[in-house]
Design a protein around this motif. Structure first.
Motif, short mmCIF file in Angstrom:
data_model
loop_
_atom_site.label_atom_id
_atom_site.label_comp_id
_atom_site.label_asym_id
_atom_site.label_seq_id
_atom_site.Cartn_x
_atom_site.Cartn_y
_atom_site.Cartn_z
N THR A 52 0.93 -1.17 0.04
CA THR A 52 0.03 0.08 -0.02
C THR A 52 1.15 1.20 -0.05
OG1 THR A 52 -1.83 -1.13 1.07
CG2 THR A 52 -2.06 1.14 1.12
N VAL A 153 -3.06 6.11 -1.14
CA VAL A 153 -3.81 6.94 -0.05
C VAL A 153 -2.97 8.28 -0.17
CG1 VAL A 153 -4.13 6.81 2.15
CG2 VAL A 153 -4.20 4.80 1.13
N VAL A 182 -9.92 7.31 -0.04
CA VAL A 182 -8.39 6.80 0.16
C VAL A 182 -7.79 8.20 0.67
CG1 VAL A 182 -8.30 5.07 -1.06
CG2 VAL A 182 -8.15 7.16 -2.33
N VAL A 240 -5.98 1.42 6.94
CA VAL A 240 -6.12 1.44 5.56
C VAL A 240 -5.31 0.30 4.81
CG1 VAL A 240 -5.44 2.78 3.58
CG2 VAL A 240 -6.59 3.83 5.64
N ALA A 246 -7.00 -0.26 -0.51
CA ALA A 246 -6.56 1.06 -1.03
C ALA A 246 -6.24 1.17 -2.58
CB ALA A 246 -5.44 1.53 -0.15
#
Length: 536
Positions: A52, A153, A182, A240, A246
């Motif tokens: 992520t 994000v 996000v 997240v 995400a």
């Protein structure tokens, strides 16, 4: 019955299709935005799905880098000569295995691997400290803008002094309003506020974000200097990362944002049928339907007179030029009529009339379309108008002109010849009586007239009756067929106009309606692809 939600892959394929369908109509900027999202999503999905990527974005003086270091737990840029001001992206990487290609795609060269996990269950994670998006250096702003479109994000970092800056909201936050799922919002340097004022300012910042279009975005007050709120921010990032959604949420947000200008639109209904009828009427006039109808009727009357008129005078009509040939027509007679194969080129007035008809239909076809597609209809109509005179000529060449009298009129021709033969018999009778009486007497005796060479009926010599009757009968037949020919000529004019109109209707359908309908169909297909890309 619930409609099945389209897959992300299907939505991206639909976006690619929309870009292809709109390539001929969209502006370079609009097309670039569609293809950029499509390409970026495809590239991101082809890279590490485990990691992520979280980007820290902020204005100059917001304390973004200090907050980044506080979240990481170490000042990663302390030893770098280019710090403390951020001039290039810096990556803090947890579980770096498989992240190289992803960071290459992000064009992040400065990478710092971190031991262990960012948080329990967070999995592979990349935090990016980015240049200030309001930097005086254009290259710095370009990096921040590019990565805002690539990271999974977005963490917007501001401070109590700049959180309401209209430039920040208008140029940086608002363009990413669709990415609220996000997005994390941080009010840094909260230690500069009284404890009672922190929630008030945070709520004010949250209200501005809602005005920007971001939904359900929580504002996290922090202080990189005191550590206030840092753990809460770390927890938000960890949640997240733990969800592992995400990347998908970011791509879906990009799809929603890029399709927003068209997603709610619908294709206009079909073109009003009256527009086609009005165009055809104008084109029929421009093609010289009245002149052609009059010439066909005149040709019919001439040919009927040649065939059924008084034989002593009908030959004179053959000396007069045929009305169709006089117009420069080549013709091929058949049992139906005359097949026209050429006409003089349309003059300037007729061309202008034809152009007016095409433009009128184009205006109806463009109604309800966006400017780009409407302009395409107009441009295509102009090209069609230039080629249309030749197509009208071809339409007329396919029109069967009823200029040839039917075979039924052959009976009148037979009667005319019988009348002429009777008159000739009377003439020959007188000549034989005057010049060859000896040869005529045996015939008269055989017929029971004795030695009378010129017998009479009711006081009228039979040869005289044959001559007068033949001539008068032929004259009457010619007059009668002439009257009928004049009456039929009006019908010939109507039939000619109707035949030409049918051909022109077919021509306009093929060369005007279909090409312009293609633009409308392209728009409808484009909207369908956009709707699918938007997940609707």
């Amino acid at each position: 019955m619930f409609k099945k939600k389209p897959s992300l892959g299907g939505r991206l394929a639909a976006l690619q299709e929309a870009a292809e369908l709109g390539a001929a109509y969209l502006s370079p900027g609009e097309l670039q935005r569609l293809t950029a999202v499509s390409d970026s999503a495809a590239q991101r999905r082809a890279l590490s799905a485990e990691h992520t990527v979280v980007g820290f974005f902020g204005a100059t003086g917001s304390g973004k880098t200090s907050l980044f270091n506080a979240v990481v737990g170490e000042d990663l840029g302390a030893a770098a000569a280019r710090r403390p001001t951020t001039t290039s992206p810096l990556a803090a990487v947890w579980n770096p295995e498989g992240s190289e290609e992803l960071l290459d795609w992000l064009e992040v060269e400065d990478r710092r691997n971190r031991p262990g996990d960012f948080a329990s269950g967070a999995g592979p994670l990349i935090l990016l400290d980015l240049p200030d998006f309001d930097s005086v250096q254009e290259s710095h702003r370009a990096i921040a803008t590019r990565l805002a479109g690539q990271v999974d994000v977005l963490v917007w970092v501001t401070d109590p002094e700049k959180y309401a800056d209209s430039v920040i909201h208008e140029h940086f936050i608002r363009p990413h309003a669709n990415h609220s799922a996000v997005t994390l919002a941080v009010l840094n340097k909260a230690d500069n506020l009284a404890e009672a004022d922190r929630p008030v300012v945070a709520q004010s910042f949250a209200g501005l974000l809602r005005d920007d279009g971001l939904r359900n975005v929580q504002v996290i007050p922090t202080s990189a200097r005191t550590g206030y709120g840092v753990d809460e921010l770390r927890g938000a990032i960890a949640r997240v990362a733990q969800a592992h959604t995400a990347q998908t949420a970011r791509i879906e947000a990009d799809l929603e944002a890029v399709t927003a200008p068209w997603a709610g639109q619908s294709a206009p209904r079909g073109v009003d049928k009256r527009a086609k009828r009005e165009m055809d009427a104008v084109l029929v006039h421009a093609a010289g339907a009245e002149r052609l109808a009059a010439a066909t009727a005149a040709a019919y009357r001439k040919r009927l007179h040649q065939r059924t008129g008084w034989l002593l005078t009908s030959w004179v009509s053959r000396l007069r030029p045929d009305p169709l040939r006089r117009m420069g027509l080549r013709e091929e007679a058949d049992e139906v009529g005359v097949h026209r194969t050429s006409l003089p080129e349309l003059d300037a007035a007729s061309r202008a009339t034809a152009n007016q008809g095409v433009r009128g239909y184009a205006a109806a076809a463009a109604a309800g379309l966006p400017q780009a597609w409407a302009s395409a209809v107009t441009d295509r109509a102009e090209n069609i108008a230039e080629q249309l005179p030749a197509e009208l000529d071809r339409a007329a060449s396919r029109t069967r002109l009823p200029a040839q009298p039917s075979k039924a009129w052959g009976l009148a021709t037979v009667l005319q010849w019988l009348a002429l033969v009777a008159a000739l018999i009377g003439v020959l009778w007188y000549l034989a009586a005057a010049m060859l009486p000896g040869a005529l007497l045996p015939l008269m005796n055989t017929l029971g007239y004795g030695r009378t060479l010129v017998p009479q009926i009711e006081g009228w010599p039979i040869p005289t009756l044959l001559i007068m009757g033949g001539l008068l009968f032929g004259l009457v037949v010619g007059l009668v067929t002439g009257v009928f020919g004049g009456a039929i000529g009006a019908g010939i004019r109507t039939r000619t106009r109707a035949a030409l109109r049918r051909e022109i209707e077919a021509t306009s359908a093929e060369h005007v309606v279909e090409p312009l309908s293609e633009v409308r169909e392209d728009y409808a297909e484009f909207l369908g692809a956009v709707s699918a890309a938007a997940g609707r």
